[in-house]
Scaffold this motif. Structure first.
Motif: not given
Length: 167
Positions: A113-114, A117, A122, A146, A149-150, A153, A156-158
């Protein structure tokens, strides 16, 4: 000359229905109460409704708060005496403790995911065409991963999105 057998040999008793015996024993055995505060306060000599009423709990919520048609207030509610209020307090304390999240995200999923992103933001269609999309996930499947993941975390996503916008 043979010896006389003094003990009675174990023989099967055909007059007893073992299935019925097991069923009766099951009915007699008290059920295992998984909730510890309720189990400690339970009195096996009393009925379920009586036990729950003494703890301040309701066996039947419809009998506890009956619906009165045509009136705005509930005037015919009986006042009950709670003899074991510590049970409700223990249940409230147990409910207020945050639960452990048993389902987490694997480290491989986090790395995936990291990467997606950081490189695509997106744009899920572009993510679907990426070389690291080994499992050939569709854009919707990537979006679900994703979102998972949001949920786990959010900070971390922001930070990932913020680092992507700053060159």
């Amino acid at each position: 000359m043979g010896k006389v057998r003094k003990t009675k040999k174990n023989t099967y008793n055909y007059n007893i229905d073992r299935k019925k015996l097991k069923r009766r024993a099951k009915k007699k055995a008290a059920p295992r109460i998984p909730c510890e505060p309720i189990r400690n306060a339970w009195d096996y000599r009393k009925s379920v409704a009586t036990n729950l009423a003494e703890m301040g709990l309701a066996a039947d919520p419809n009998k506890l708060l009956p619906i009165c048609e045509g009136t705005t207030g509930n005037t015919n509610v009986k006042q009950r005496t709670v003899r074991k209020p510590y049970v409700v307090d223990a249940l409230k304390a147990a409910a207020s403790v945050p639960s452990k999240q048993t389902m987490g995200i694997s480290s491989d999923m986090v790395m995936y995911v990291r990467h997606m992103v950081e490189n695509y933001g997106e744009d899920y269609k572009a993510m679907a065409r990426d070389d690291q999309n080994y499992y050939q996930d569709t854009p919707k499947q990537i979006q679900r991963k994703i979102n998972l993941y949001i949920r786990h975390h959010p900070q971390e996503y922001q930070a990932l999105l913020a680092s992507r916008t700053k060159p």
